[in-house]
Write a protein that holds these residues in place. Sequence first.
Motif, PDB file in Angstrom:
ATOM      1  N   UNK A   1       0.842  -1.205   0.000  1.00 45.34           N
ATOM      2  CA  UNK A   1       0.000   0.000   0.000  1.00 45.34           C
ATOM      3  C   UNK A   1       0.873   1.250   0.000  1.00 45.34           C
ATOM      4  N   UNK A   2       1.916   1.261   0.825  1.00 45.27           N
ATOM      5  CA  UNK A   2       2.810   2.424   0.886  1.00 45.27           C
ATOM      6  C   UNK A   2       3.485   2.648  -0.460  1.00 45.27           C
ATOM      7  N   UNK A   3       3.927   1.564  -1.099  1.00 42.03           N
ATOM      8  CA  UNK A   3       4.546   1.681  -2.420  1.00 42.03           C
ATOM      9  C   UNK A   3       3.614   2.364  -3.411  1.00 42.03           C
ATOM     10  N   UNK A   4       2.347   2.010  -3.358  1.00 43.81           N
ATOM     11  CA  UNK A   4       1.369   2.598  -4.285  1.00 43.81           C
ATOM     12  C   UNK A   4       1.020   4.037  -3.915  1.00 43.81           C
ATOM     13  N   UNK A   5       0.963   4.346  -2.610  1.00 44.05           N
ATOM     14  CA  UNK A   5       0.449   5.642  -2.175  1.00 44.05           C
ATOM     15  C   UNK A   5       1.499   6.742  -2.130  1.00 44.05           C
ATOM     16  N   UNK A   6       2.780   6.406  -2.157  1.00 40.07           N
ATOM     17  CA  UNK A   6       3.784   7.462  -2.173  1.00 40.07           C
ATOM     18  C   UNK A   6       3.797   8.150  -3.537  1.00 40.07           C
ATOM     19  N   UNK A   7       3.454   7.415  -4.613  1.00 41.67           N
ATOM     20  CA  UNK A   7       3.241   8.072  -5.911  1.00 41.67           C
ATOM     21  C   UNK A   7       1.738   8.289  -6.105  1.00 41.67           C
ATOM     22  N   UNK A   8       1.386   9.179  -7.012  1.00 43.80           N
ATOM     23  CA  UNK A   8      -0.024   9.564  -7.172  1.00 43.80           C
ATOM     24  C   UNK A   8      -0.631   9.023  -8.463  1.00 43.80           C
ATOM     25  N   UNK A   9       0.003   8.036  -9.089  1.00 44.44           N
ATOM     26  CA  UNK A   9      -0.441   7.640 -10.426  1.00 44.44           C
ATOM     27  C   UNK A   9      -1.814   6.984 -10.470  1.00 44.44           C
ATOM     28  N   UNK A  10      -2.221   6.311  -9.393  1.00 46.61           N
ATOM     29  CA  UNK A  10      -3.525   5.639  -9.410  1.00 46.61           C
ATOM     30  C   UNK A  10      -4.472   6.202  -8.364  1.00 46.61           C
ATOM     31  N   UNK A  11      -4.062   7.216  -7.617  1.00 49.78           N
ATOM     32  CA  UNK A  11      -4.793   7.547  -6.406  1.00 49.78           C
ATOM     33  C   UNK A  11      -4.425   8.960  -5.974  1.00 49.78           C
ATOM     34  N   UNK A  12      -4.800   9.331  -4.785  1.00 42.79           N
ATOM     35  CA  UNK A  12      -4.434  10.628  -4.240  1.00 42.79           C
ATOM     36  C   UNK A  12      -3.143  10.545  -3.472  1.00 42.79           C
ATOM     37  N   UNK A  13      -2.138   9.921  -4.071  1.00 43.40           N
ATOM     38  CA  UNK A  13      -0.875   9.683  -3.399  1.00 43.40           C
ATOM     39  C   UNK A  13      -0.088  10.949  -3.128  1.00 43.40           C
ATOM     40  N   UNK A  14       1.076  10.768  -2.489  1.00 39.40           N
ATOM     41  CA  UNK A  14       1.802  11.901  -1.925  1.00 39.40           C
ATOM     42  C   UNK A  14       2.531  12.723  -2.983  1.00 39.40           C
TER      43      UNK A  14
ATOM     44  N   UNK B   1      10.823   9.713  -3.821  1.00 44.95           N
ATOM     45  CA  UNK B   1       9.842   8.655  -3.577  1.00 44.95           C
ATOM     46  C   UNK B   1      10.370   7.666  -2.533  1.00 44.95           C
ATOM     47  N   UNK B   2      11.620   7.237  -2.712  1.00 45.78           N
ATOM     48  CA  UNK B   2      12.183   6.233  -1.812  1.00 45.78           C
ATOM     49  C   UNK B   2      12.324   6.770  -0.397  1.00 45.78           C
ATOM     50  N   UNK B   3      12.817   7.983  -0.249  1.00 47.47           N
ATOM     51  CA  UNK B   3      13.042   8.545   1.081  1.00 47.47           C
ATOM     52  C   UNK B   3      11.730   8.768   1.824  1.00 47.47           C
ATOM     53  N   UNK B   4      10.695   9.215   1.116  1.00 44.31           N
ATOM     54  CA  UNK B   4       9.386   9.398   1.764  1.00 44.31           C
ATOM     55  C   UNK B   4       8.822   8.041   2.184  1.00 44.31           C
ATOM     56  N   UNK B   5       8.945   7.030   1.325  1.00 45.02           N
ATOM     57  CA  UNK B   5       8.483   5.688   1.692  1.00 45.02           C
ATOM     58  C   UNK B   5       9.235   5.180   2.919  1.00 45.02           C
ATOM     59  N   UNK B   6      10.532   5.463   2.998  1.00 43.79           N
ATOM     60  CA  UNK B   6      11.328   5.052   4.157  1.00 43.79           C
ATOM     61  C   UNK B   6      10.796   5.710   5.421  1.00 43.79           C
ATOM     62  N   UNK B   7      10.459   6.985   5.345  1.00 40.10           N
ATOM     63  CA  UNK B   7       9.906   7.688   6.510  1.00 40.10           C
ATOM     64  C   UNK B   7       8.601   7.052   6.961  1.00 40.10           C
ATOM     65  N   UNK B   8       7.723   6.744   6.011  1.00 38.29           N
ATOM     66  CA  UNK B   8       6.420   6.170   6.352  1.00 38.29           C
ATOM     67  C   UNK B   8       6.592   4.797   6.995  1.00 38.29           C
ATOM     68  N   UNK B   9       7.412   3.946   6.392  1.00 39.20           N
ATOM     69  CA  UNK B   9       7.570   2.584   6.906  1.00 39.20           C
ATOM     70  C   UNK B   9       8.241   2.593   8.280  1.00 39.20           C
ATOM     71  N   UNK B  10       9.266   3.412   8.460  1.00 39.12           N
ATOM     72  CA  UNK B  10       9.886   3.504   9.784  1.00 39.12           C
ATOM     73  C   UNK B  10       8.891   4.020  10.819  1.00 39.12           C
ATOM     74  N   UNK B  11       8.102   4.999  10.440  1.00 36.26           N
ATOM     75  CA  UNK B  11       7.113   5.558  11.362  1.00 36.26           C
ATOM     76  C   UNK B  11       6.126   4.489  11.808  1.00 36.26           C
ATOM     77  N   UNK B  12       5.708   3.621  10.887  1.00 29.15           N
ATOM     78  CA  UNK B  12       4.740   2.575  11.204  1.00 29.15           C
ATOM     79  C   UNK B  12       5.383   1.374  11.889  1.00 29.15           C
ATOM     80  N   UNK B  13       6.710   1.381  12.004  1.00 31.85           N
ATOM     81  CA  UNK B  13       7.396   0.336  12.745  1.00 31.85           C
ATOM     82  C   UNK B  13       8.038  -0.741  11.905  1.00 31.85           C
ATOM     83  N   UNK B  14       8.083  -0.573  10.590  1.00 34.29           N
ATOM     84  CA  UNK B  14       8.707  -1.561   9.713  1.00 34.29           C
ATOM     85  C   UNK B  14      10.144  -1.122   9.420  1.00 34.29           C
ATOM     86  N   UNK B  15      11.147  -1.922   9.777  1.00 26.73           N
ATOM     87  CA  UNK B  15      12.541  -1.532   9.496  1.00 26.73           C
ATOM     88  C   UNK B  15      12.734  -1.269   8.004  1.00 26.73           C
TER      89      UNK B  15
END
Length: 692
Positions: free
Chosen positions: A223-236, A280-294
């Motif tokens: 889900x994070x992979x899809x939502x950090x870009x906006x191509x299919x949705x209201x992503x970041x 894209x990668x750095x924002x995804x890293x922030x989201x995953x770390x925030x949610x507790x995924x290394x």
Amino acid sequence: MAEALYLENSDLDCGTNNRNHHTGDIGCQNLVVRRGQAFEIKLQFSPRGYEEGVDQLSLIVQTGPQPSEESGTEAHFKVSDALEDGVWSAAVVSSEGDSLVLSIRSPPDARIGHYSLTLETSNGTEENSCSVGELYLIFNPWCPEDSVYLEHEEERMEYIQCQYGIVFQGTKDSIDPVPWNFGQFEDGILEICFTLLDSNPRYQKDPIKDCSRRNNPVYISRVVSAMVNCNDDGGVLYGRWDNIYNDGINPNSWIGSVDVMRRWKKYGCQPVRYGQCWVFAAVACSVLRCLGIPCRVITNYYSAHDTNSNLLIEQYLDYQGNKQKDQKDMIWNYHCWVEAWMTRPDLGEAYNGWQVVDPTPQEKSADIYCCGPAPVFAVKEGDLGLKFDVPFVFAEVNADVIYYVTQKDGTVRQTLNTAQVGQKISTKAVGKDTREDITHTYKYPEGSDDERRVYEKANQAVAVPKGEPSAVPSDVTIKLKVSEGMNMGNDFDVFAIINNNTDEEKECLFRFCARPVNYTGAVGPECGMMDLPDLKLEAHSEQAIPLQILYEKYGSSMKDGNLIKLMALLQDLSNNDTILAMRDIHVKNPDIKVRVMGEPKQQRKLVAEISLKNPLSEPLTDCCFTVEGAGLIDGLVQKELDGPVEPGQDAKVRMDLMPQLSGLRKLVVNFESDRLKGVKGFKNIIIAPPPK
């Protein structure tokens, strides 16, 4: 009969619980706990205190818009004298007067989310129900039963707790460490991460099913992979690669995720303009770390984009070495994605560990622009039948490259390169600002028996057509070398070293050119050219052919990233063999210097003096410094200079810092002007805790 028991006050003790759950940097405004680990709350009753054997207490936790026990988003459980394993449970820790301390623990596979906590009391005749408060539940790499468990504390500190990092750019021969402020514990970021999950189309379509799957890091990372870009949705982030950023922000100007994510939330979850792969990668890293995924950011040099899934990157050049238009397959100078750490019970224990998750929109996966999680081990072993998107990632690091060069007479010569793609795969080292090379985790050594074994296995999996050219060593070789001093504003030389390893003199056509290029391979106008239509190579000889690259030629046409592509093309007239050599070089920006004045202590003002010397022979105008630093400064701060900065002079500003957190912190700086853009720097600052 005892009076009814009423809850008068509740204390979630956010400060203590958050520290115990490694979420203390978030602050104490919200309770943020990790699954599978107990936390304590304090309850105060009236008109009397809790009496064991008389009062029965139960708790209800709920998350999502339609919580239910069937979907795992609701639990109803009694308070007992001991916690239970594997389920939501609560136990009495202590009871004194009208106060009661409870210990509560979620199962290690609980759904992450924003939970409400409700207390039910009963004395046998009267029942009451009241709200205790709210909490955020996230993944727990400290819990051995959690699917994101990470064994070593130093790795947990790096891949979960660390709010800053290094993203590697430049070229494989001149790797450029770029600082980044992940800021996953900054104010509001956790709420934004859950807003991101709630904005994804799967949630919008079926929130019950979506929330029920939020116990699984495989699902969350997808889900994070899809939502950090906006191509299919209201992503970041809105991706753009054409150097036209007038209605947004140049991707090279970002220095952290916090400003990106806050902008997304502030403007109604509309895509932030603009991002490229490292953003894209750095924002995804922030989201995953925030949610507790290394999580960690990865850079792959000479990264392939295989559009037809045949593990071959087909490149078409004319006789001058120019790329022909409308080529679908690409080789990026570098490409960034992230790796997330998790188990893969859907694939088997061998595929546990680091998984490739790529939020840059390149190809669709199950009709959505996302990629992964693809087990790194599956990529290394060529196990292309496994989910998710292993073939695409395998090609990024392992595809062969065929160059089709059209000669002046219209004939086409083919050159195969089996070693170009997937070099110096890099990430930040644990606990250091240095680079760790992890190429060996993705592929076996080039030319080894294992490497060819894996490649053949992968070929069979994708049914690559036979009859493609093999890599035959040429008797004439070209190597491209560079000189010292490849700094912005300087003129410098590059060299083509040509070796004739035969017993015969060779007559050749030779062309050597240089063009500014962005990291995806799009080139600009020539900034250096040499055409030798009658080059003679003596038998068993070496010739060094220099090419001068002048600032007056490259300065005005330099693209983001300061890259120049060198290309040497030699045609052996005796047999029409074509020898091609290419190299990307990185022109270095000036250093940013940061001097900190004051005693670096928590809650004590510091002043940072930031400066950059103008290395050009012309003034810099529209100069602006931007800084971020989790725990050092609130959000993003900009300071513009009033006038131009003359050649050889310093652009200099001062900024106030108010450290909110102790420990090692990183101040990240970006400099922009009319002629120098995306110049990065950083300063590590150790903040002492306040006196006790």
